[in-house]
Design a protein around this motif. Sequence first.
Motif, PDB file in Angstrom:
ATOM      1  N   LYS A 267      -5.325   3.714  13.647  1.00 16.87           N
ATOM      2  CA  LYS A 267      -4.396   2.849  14.431  1.00 16.87           C
ATOM      3  C   LYS A 267      -3.538   1.915  13.461  1.00 16.87           C
ATOM      4  N   VAL A 268      -4.211   1.430  12.071  1.00 17.95           N
ATOM      5  CA  VAL A 268      -3.260   0.682  11.346  1.00 17.95           C
ATOM      6  C   VAL A 268      -2.080   1.720  10.548  1.00 17.95           C
ATOM      7  N   CYS A 269      -2.393   2.823  10.476  1.00 10.80           N
ATOM      8  CA  CYS A 269      -1.647   3.930   9.510  1.00 10.80           C
ATOM      9  C   CYS A 269      -0.534   4.199  10.705  1.00 10.80           C
ATOM     10  N   THR A 270      -0.969   4.360  11.895  1.00 13.16           N
ATOM     11  CA  THR A 270       0.313   5.015  12.867  1.00 13.16           C
ATOM     12  C   THR A 270       1.406   3.892  12.838  1.00 13.16           C
ATOM     13  N   TRP A 271       1.128   2.738  12.765  1.00 10.19           N
ATOM     14  CA  TRP A 271       2.573   1.849  12.696  1.00 10.19           C
ATOM     15  C   TRP A 271       2.951   1.579  11.309  1.00 10.19           C
ATOM     16  N   MET A 272       1.937   1.509  10.215  1.00 14.04           N
ATOM     17  CA  MET A 272       2.393   1.139   8.823  1.00 14.04           C
ATOM     18  C   MET A 272       3.086   2.233   8.280  1.00 14.04           C
ATOM     19  N   VAL A 273       2.915   3.529   8.388  1.00 14.89           N
ATOM     20  CA  VAL A 273       3.415   4.631   7.742  1.00 14.89           C
ATOM     21  C   VAL A 273       5.037   4.451   7.905  1.00 14.89           C
ATOM     22  N   PRO A 274       5.296   4.782   9.434  1.00 16.94           N
ATOM     23  CA  PRO A 274       6.916   4.593   9.576  1.00 16.94           C
ATOM     24  C   PRO A 274       7.467   3.512   9.047  1.00 16.94           C
ATOM     25  N   LEU A 275       6.851   2.316   9.099  1.00 16.10           N
ATOM     26  CA  LEU A 275       7.524   1.136   8.576  1.00 16.10           C
ATOM     27  C   LEU A 275       7.874   1.264   7.090  1.00 16.10           C
ATOM     28  N   MET A 276       6.499   1.249   6.474  1.00 14.56           N
ATOM     29  CA  MET A 276       6.708   1.490   4.996  1.00 14.56           C
ATOM     30  C   MET A 276       7.887   2.681   4.621  1.00 14.56           C
ATOM     31  N   SER A 277       7.650   3.539   5.026  1.00 11.58           N
ATOM     32  CA  SER A 277       8.714   4.788   4.529  1.00 11.58           C
ATOM     33  C   SER A 277      10.158   4.179   4.760  1.00 11.58           C
ATOM     34  N   LEU A 278      10.497   3.471   6.086  1.00 11.85           N
ATOM     35  CA  LEU A 278      11.817   3.007   6.123  1.00 11.85           C
ATOM     36  C   LEU A 278      12.430   2.066   5.151  1.00 11.85           C
ATOM     37  N   VAL A 279      11.461   1.191   5.000  1.00  8.78           N
ATOM     38  CA  VAL A 279      11.657  -0.162   4.127  1.00  8.78           C
ATOM     39  C   VAL A 279      12.267   0.542   2.785  1.00  8.78           C
ATOM     40  N   TYR A 280      11.143   1.387   2.208  1.00  3.87           N
ATOM     41  CA  TYR A 280      11.268   1.699   0.906  1.00  3.87           C
ATOM     42  C   TYR A 280      12.518   2.872   0.808  1.00  3.87           C
ATOM     43  N   LEU A 281      12.862   3.792   1.787  1.00  4.56           N
ATOM     44  CA  LEU A 281      13.883   4.612   1.786  1.00  4.56           C
ATOM     45  C   LEU A 281      15.305   3.852   1.798  1.00  4.56           C
ATOM     46  N   ALA A 282      15.265   2.805   2.483  1.00  5.21           N
ATOM     47  CA  ALA A 282      16.541   1.883   2.637  1.00  5.21           C
ATOM     48  C   ALA A 282      16.797   1.263   1.201  1.00  5.21           C
TER      49      ALA A 282
END
Length: 467
Positions: free
Chosen positions: A208-223
Amino acid sequence: MEEMFANIAAGLKAADSFLWGPPLLILLLGTHLFYTVRLRFIQSHLGTAFKLVAKQDGQLSGNVAPFAALAVALASTIGTGNVVGVATAIALGGPGAVFWCMVTGIFGMATKYAESLLAVKYRVKDESGTVHGGPMYTILNGLHWRWMAVLFCVVASIAVLGTGNLVQSNAIATAVSKAFNIPAWSIGIGVALLIGLVVIGGLKSIAKVCTWMVPLMSLVYLAGCIYLLCINCNALDDTVMLIVKSAFSSKAAAGGICGYGIMLAVQYGVARGLFSNEAGMGSEPIVAATAQTRNAVRQGLVSYTGTFCTIIICAMTGLVIVSCALAHPECIDIKDNGILTQSCFALIPGIGKYLLAFAIFAFASTTILGWFYYGEECVRFLFKKDGAIRIYKIIYVLLIFFGSVSTLSFVWDFANFANGLMVIPNIVSLLLLHKVVVAETRKYLWEKQLDLSDPQCVSGNADAPEK
């Protein structure tokens, strides 16, 4: 005491260099190439794989949905190996290490597909209806070699503590401490408490934690990466040329970046490539086996999309570091692996160091969660007792604090050595069971029957010989 620790660190470094010498590199890359050829370049089905990621596969046997399993797997793979690990590879192996890191990932997609397929094929269901799988069950039920299944679990348990715990907590403490000027020990305590609260809930809580954290952290880093590449746009052509040339040459490079040697580029590129995408290590199949899926091929395809995502993250990190070193040589020392990524992100006005601190915290904390589950399953396989699992949870959480105050070189050497030990039994089983992988792929993928259900897969393979 300091002398004793220095001797231990020196011995570990020597053992790490020996283990990650030509034999293991050849075995790993050879397996990637073997499966790529044997499966007719399975990487070409990436489009189909991404379509499967978005599909729910019904109320089938399994603990979590396919995307949730992928999210946990991505959480464990998109971690510091893609940020700090790539920086370390460049510092120790030169810009050419980025090339070999990507090559390892591209060909590693075939191996990731194969090991995830086998994990689903040979998974088992316990008396409570919970599904378990991974290389230990593949070895046990596919090869009937209990001794090697036990060996994998023992070395995997060690790797969990290094790769999934010490390295990640060290990266969090370093990044957050530099960004906010907070003592590393206090960060270690805070992270340990947060992780402890999540792991109490088991796999579903972690997912549950990973499902929302993974997309968020990837987008922030890629930005952040995209911004840095934009300000370094004039150096991008030279960056790409330098990475490619350094992968095959030991001559001095542009911008004052001296040559490192081909072998160093290959060694550190492949080692960090494995660390970042875990293809061939056997860790991710442990969670892939829990996915609700109608046949093993579907989950094999879903799983290898995670490897593709790590390739993108690693490539962006490598391009950012090398381009920053060329465009801003007065600010970036490419051999300073301890703060290399931080130095690059500091070029983003105002928020750079905070953005990276958040990204590393998110990457590393979710990796800690994903690897916790891997370790729990290995301990369950070895001891089959709830008491042993409770003790494991306590040790795992306590080591988060230890990692936060450890030295970077010791932590990485420990993790690399454990990773190498984990690869060997997993790769042996993959090579010996290649006919099973090919047969399953032919039936469901090549003959276009991906929607066909495998009775054993749907039932959780409950009749598999767990002895």
